[in-house]
Design an enzyme around this catalytic site. Sequence first.
Site, PDB file in Angstrom:
ATOM      1  N   HIS A 499       0.823  -1.211   0.000  1.00 30.48           N
ATOM      2  CA  HIS A 499       0.000   0.000   0.000  1.00 30.48           C
ATOM      3  C   HIS A 499       0.855   1.258   0.000  1.00 30.48           C
ATOM      4  O   HIS A 499       0.609   2.198  -0.751  1.00 30.48           O
ATOM      5  CB  HIS A 499      -0.933  -0.019   1.214  1.00 30.48           C
ATOM      6  CG  HIS A 499      -1.807   1.185   1.327  1.00 30.48           C
ATOM      7  ND1 HIS A 499      -1.502   2.253   2.132  1.00 30.48           N
ATOM      8  CD2 HIS A 499      -2.955   1.507   0.686  1.00 30.48           C
ATOM      9  CE1 HIS A 499      -2.447   3.171   2.005  1.00 30.48           C
ATOM     10  NE2 HIS A 499      -3.337   2.747   1.132  1.00 30.48           N
ATOM     11  N   SER A 823      -5.066  42.019 -18.087  1.00 33.58           N
ATOM     12  CA  SER A 823      -4.484  40.872 -17.415  1.00 33.58           C
ATOM     13  C   SER A 823      -5.448  40.508 -16.292  1.00 33.58           C
ATOM     14  O   SER A 823      -5.820  41.369 -15.499  1.00 33.58           O
ATOM     15  CB  SER A 823      -3.115  41.222 -16.856  1.00 33.58           C
ATOM     16  OG  SER A 823      -2.644  40.140 -16.084  1.00 33.58           O
ATOM     17  N   CYS A 890      -2.585  36.700 -14.488  1.00 32.25           N
ATOM     18  CA  CYS A 890      -1.438  36.766 -13.593  1.00 32.25           C
ATOM     19  C   CYS A 890      -1.775  36.363 -12.176  1.00 32.25           C
ATOM     20  O   CYS A 890      -0.978  36.504 -11.270  1.00 32.25           O
ATOM     21  CB  CYS A 890      -0.844  38.161 -13.615  1.00 32.25           C
ATOM     22  SG  CYS A 890      -1.988  39.403 -12.999  1.00 32.25           S
TER      23      CYS A 890
END
Length: 933
Positions: A499, A823, A890
Amino acid sequence: MAKKAKKKAAVKSAAARPAAKKTAAKRTSAKSGKSGKFVYLFGKKTDGNGTMKPLLGGKGANLAEMCRIGLPVPPGFTITTEVCTYYYDHKRSYPSPLQGQMKAGVAAIEKQTGKKFGDLKNPLLVSVRSGARDSMPGMMDTILNLGLNDQTVEALAKKTNNPRFAWDCYRRFVQMYGDVVLGVQKRPDEDHEPFETVIETLKHERYHKDFEDTKLTVEDLKELVVRFKALVKDRVGKNFPASPWDQLMGAVGAVFGSWMNDRAIVYRRKYNIPTEWGTAVNVQAMVYGNTGDQSGSGVAFTRNPANGNKEFYGEFLINAQGEDVVAGVRTPEPVADLKKHLPKAYQELERIRQTLERHFKDVQDFEFTIEDGVVYMLQTRNGKRTAMAALKFSMDMCKEKLIDWKTAVMRNPADQLEQLLAPVFDAGEVAKATAIATGLPAGPGAASGRIYLNADRAVTAADKGEKVLLVRVETSPEDLRGMIAAEGILTARGGVSSHAALVARQMGKVCVCGAAAVEVNYHARTVTVDGQKFNEGDWMSIDGTAGKVFAGQVKTAPSEIVAGLLDGDEGAKKTEKFKSFQQLMKWCDQATRMSVRTNADTPEQTQNAIAFGAVGIGLCRTEHMFFEGNRIDAMREMILAETLEARKAALAKLLPYQREDFAGIFRALKGYPATIRFLDPPLHEFLPHTPELQQDLAKKLGVTAQQIHLRVEQLHEFNPMLGFRGCRLGIGYPEISEMQARAVFEAAALVQKEGIKVKPEIMIPLVGFKRELDLQIEVVHKAAREVQAEQKVKLNYLVGTMIEIPRGALTADEIAQSAEFFSFGTNDLTQTGLGMSRDDSGSFLPAYTELEIVKNNPFATIDQTGVGQLVDIAVTKGRQTRPDIKLGICGEHGGDPSSIHFFEKVGLDYVSCSPYRVPVARLAAAQARLSSK
Ligand code: ADP
Ligand code: MG
Ligand code: MG
């Protein structure tokens, strides 16, 4: 690898949508449940195929596909995911035709195997296996040997002439069924699984010692079955079901039921798997790996999923059923050793390995069982892999012409790519340190942390900001939260398919597993290695690339890619890792439409980002230019000034600093454009807030502390995020913008004269009204005219705005009359769009995710349906007014792969993100483009 599955899920869900539409008609019938096909056969006659994962689940679809290409698969049938949906929509009941279709399915298996379900001569046994669309390791439970009861077990013993085998099957079946279907499990006050306790008690009663289960005699096994049934009766108050059909229906119900167990829910949440997908159920004829030493069971990868090497990788156990291999009860042997034990079977597996890769054209993770020397395939799927392995697979398979370069790009999960940039242990430091233990290198990379031995304590420590190493004997799905919180995972037991290894591969965790020398004492909360004792909270380090364990904290060094790109390290540039990475990035550039810029405020950040492939700055925040060194004094003087003249005088002191900063950035950009945002934060952020600091400043500036205190009070805001900030500052104090514009243009003139191209793009923040922008643009143009005249140069520049409040987005057509670019400031657009403060969201957002009000953190992955609409509207309206308007993003989302897919869809020109995210964004942008075609 953490987010790999998530990414995959996102991509797949988009890809799967049209298919889902096609089955809409069927869905309606599934809803009413009166008609429809709910059972798909595989075997001699195969109804499904590998593309039908939404309907048949990953396991079922690939079992069908393997049958189609002639691989040896025991026959069976798949109950569709639609039945799961129906089950939850109808108070856990089934569509009426299901029973009949299942009967026909069982009949088909009987015909192919010559065995009969519940028969007293040659009984058919089946496995009942879950299988969702995406594999969910360890989340769902499988039941083997179903169909056994006190009569059929005797028949099986007689038929095979192997009573030990028959009773071993029966013992396993009652145990698994009791656990998974009837819920006989460890209670909170118990340390061991109750069935295991029964086994242990019997061993000690009869033999006074512990030993492997394979050594239990027929008599032992018979007694165990009796005691198991008694345990079941005691715990659930009902007899163990004897009728094979009752057993089958109970098991099917349990698989569907397990879709909603806690482990499954946690896993789905982490990997963004929609609850609506549901799971399928596979019912399949048993093949037996536990008939003796000519039999066995194993798991293997067609190539090494940890480092990507082209070698047969995996492990097996002789005389075992499949569950034993992953359960960690016995330690498996590497698959290469099968060559010695069962050479014929090994050869057959080699052949299958080749067939699988040639057919699926990707690395497969498969499960097999050998019954008396004959190989059977029980599962195959695309193997989970580390970023390192993904990169090597994609390069090698492209060279081998199994895939083309575009597929190679798609094979590298974007949000996993950062793993390749993560530090490795410093070679010098490693040479000095001595490894105290070794284990299997299950997840490459370097991790140091304070050790914790259980998931809860690991999570608590990580929440406090500690670096955590989770140390366990072995891990189980209950440890998932702890594994997520840890830097790395160390286990004492378990092989490459344990696991821990599985999860590490998937989450990209550094992992060393099966380090046998590590003795874990849960009770005392200590770890002892080679006589050296560690308490919880002590430091240890693990190297998941080499499989080594170190005491204390070992120093790390930058990855070869970072060393090659940023430091120009020639040795690093010669490594395969570096070269492959560069090749991948080259392909990305060939594929992409959007370009990638960076958010950078300094020349150094800019240089790094360009080395990572950025083609400009998408956001240069100018705040810090007011903070550094003694500039802050001039800034404070400006804020405290009471007249325009005094303010201008203070600003004049700031101008040369800013000019110098911009010049440095322009030089570092080497001709790439820079979007420069004018001052954005509210002014009080620049003033000292404690009496002591105010006193100090007063002395420095020759004013009274009272004056400063008063100004701070004046500037105080109840809600600064929505206060006097952004363009509001430049409108209130145009002289600030004027100074900033001047600094930009003077720097531009300077650098341009040095022969370097300069492309400033001045960005006015927080605009909601066209007139706000117009007022600022006027200031900017005026400064530009003056500087150009003074310096006798011609400057190339743009003025635009950040779209970051809803009004700006909604009136983008008006704003675009003045703005030459937009932007998207998606951080503030998310805050204002959702009316949610990012900094305060920690108190409620976790609950929102838990309750599935939001699917993701909207500050990390853009909320497409809400905030995304604002972006979409602004794009459309902006282009209506100004078809060639330049569009970028941005916000934080610019580095998030699934957000990048959205930005590709709405048609932005570029995304911008922090320097170290640039490669991730380049890859995501390329993938977004490739998958949109
Ligand atoms: P998981 O999804 O957890 O891997 P599986 O359904 O694949 O669960 O079952 C676990 C193991 O049980 C398999 O690896 C396989 O070895 C064994 N198994 C499942 N079905 C059969 C079968 N029909 N015959 C023999 N072994 C089986
Ligand atoms: Mg499996
Ligand atoms: Mg903003």
